[in-house]
Design a protein around this motif. Structure first.
Motif, mmCIF file in Angstrom:
data_model
loop_
_atom_site.group_PDB
_atom_site.id
_atom_site.type_symbol
_atom_site.label_atom_id
_atom_site.label_comp_id
_atom_site.label_asym_id
_atom_site.label_seq_id
_atom_site.Cartn_x
_atom_site.Cartn_y
_atom_site.Cartn_z
ATOM 1 N N GLN A 121 0.835 -1.204 0.000
ATOM 2 C CA GLN A 121 0.000 0.000 0.000
ATOM 3 C C GLN A 121 0.867 1.251 0.000
ATOM 4 O OE1 GLN A 121 -3.401 0.449 2.435
ATOM 5 N NE2 GLN A 121 -3.969 -1.699 2.411
ATOM 6 N N PRO A 122 0.385 2.339 -0.622
ATOM 7 C CA PRO A 122 -0.831 2.407 -1.443
ATOM 8 C C PRO A 122 -0.658 1.732 -2.808
ATOM 9 C CG PRO A 122 0.304 4.498 -1.489
ATOM 10 C CD PRO A 122 1.039 3.641 -0.507
ATOM 11 N N ASN A 123 0.613 1.558 -3.222
ATOM 12 C CA ASN A 123 0.939 0.837 -4.450
ATOM 13 C C ASN A 123 2.445 0.592 -4.463
ATOM 14 O OD1 ASN A 123 2.238 3.246 -5.735
ATOM 15 N ND2 ASN A 123 0.127 4.017 -5.708
ATOM 16 N N ARG A 124 2.898 -0.209 -5.401
ATOM 17 C CA ARG A 124 4.318 -0.579 -5.448
ATOM 18 C C ARG A 124 5.222 0.630 -5.715
ATOM 19 N NH1 ARG A 124 6.743 -5.863 -6.703
ATOM 20 N NH2 ARG A 124 8.966 -5.522 -7.100
ATOM 21 N N THR A 125 4.776 1.535 -6.584
ATOM 22 C CA THR A 125 5.584 2.712 -6.907
ATOM 23 C C THR A 125 5.839 3.560 -5.671
ATOM 24 O OG1 THR A 125 4.753 2.771 -9.170
ATOM 25 C CG2 THR A 125 5.703 4.797 -8.307
ATOM 26 N N HIS A 129 9.406 4.262 -3.682
ATOM 27 C CA HIS A 129 9.872 5.633 -3.438
ATOM 28 C C HIS A 129 10.330 5.804 -1.993
ATOM 29 C CE1 HIS A 129 10.008 10.001 -3.201
ATOM 30 N NE2 HIS A 129 9.152 9.939 -2.190
ATOM 31 N N TRP A 130 9.491 5.388 -1.053
ATOM 32 C CA TRP A 130 9.839 5.562 0.364
ATOM 33 C C TRP A 130 10.912 4.579 0.802
ATOM 34 C CZ3 TRP A 130 8.626 9.747 3.000
ATOM 35 C CH2 TRP A 130 7.604 10.550 2.493
ATOM 36 N N HIS A 131 10.931 3.405 0.219
ATOM 37 C CA HIS A 131 11.978 2.426 0.523
ATOM 38 C C HIS A 131 13.350 2.946 0.138
ATOM 39 C CE1 HIS A 131 14.603 -0.903 -0.846
ATOM 40 N NE2 HIS A 131 14.158 -1.526 0.228
ATOM 41 N N ASP A 132 13.433 3.710 -0.960
ATOM 42 C CA ASP A 132 14.721 4.150 -1.496
ATOM 43 C C ASP A 132 15.219 5.461 -0.903
ATOM 44 O OD1 ASP A 132 14.642 1.911 -3.102
ATOM 45 O OD2 ASP A 132 13.942 2.977 -4.890
#
Length: 205
Positions: A121-125, A129-132
């Motif tokens: 959530q909210p989606n993979r993109t 973004h937050w993972h990176d």
């Protein structure tokens, strides 16, 4: 202190993984006692508690922000949506005196929804973004939406050590690795800094 009431469910049951942390305690409870109390409340509010990890003492992160933390992870079987779970977690934090004066500040109780089943959530993109994000960006920015799985769980020994006691084979739906594999990838000194706390009544329930 007041205690939150159970929430009503609205989706098929899934397993939720929740990280608990405290380094201030609340009322007459120290941080360890606060985590123990919060574990009991989680099951009453969010769903059936399936597994509780031991409690660990870990250095405050970022360093110098306060006393050491007591940390744990629990697994709950729930039929709540992610949004309802987050609202429930915030209510429990408030009941335990949590305030949000500064990001990553010392706190009476911190509850993080690590994962809800295999949801992204909210989606993979947005997750990627937050993972990176760099550590500096993490400290300065807060996502507007709930990100699942928690975008930083793979970086944090204080999460993965207790998580591995609860569900070592849980499979990250984006990264494609298990909790045990994420933990094994961390530096040895970070893992060693997470020390298990022995409780007098451990194993009695």
């Amino acid at each position: 202190m007041e205690r939150s009431q159970p929430l009503s469910g609205n989706i098929a049951q899934q397993t939720a993984f929740i990280a608990l942390g405290s380094n201030l305690g609340v009322d007459d409870q120290d941080s360890v006692q606060t985590v123990v109390s919060a574990m009991a409340v989680l099951g009453n509010v969010l769903g059936e508690t399936l597994v509780k990890s031991p409690i660990y003492r870990t250095p405050c992160f970022p360093a110098g922000r306060g006393p050491d933390f007591a940390n744990a992870v629990v697994a709950c079987q729930t039929n709540l949506s992610a949004a309802d779970m987050l609202a429930g977690l915030h209510r429990i934090e408030a009941d335990f005196g949590r305030t949000r004066a500064a990001r990553w500040d010392a706190r009476s109780l911190d509850l993080d929804l690590l994962a809800l089943g295999a949801q992204v959530q909210p989606n993979r993109t947005e997750f990627e973004h937050w993972h990176d994000l760099s550590l500096e960006a993490q400290q300065a920015r807060v996502p507007a939406d709930l990100i699942l799985p928690h975008p930083r769980l793979q970086d944090r020994a204080f999460v993965l050590v207790p998580f591995a006691q609860v569900a070592p084979e849980w499979h990250h739906p984006v990264l494609g690795v298990t909790v045990a594999q994420m933990l094994a990838a961390l530096p040895v000194d970070e893992i060693a800094a997470v020390e298990r706390i022995s409780l007098e009544n451990e194993g009695s329930s």
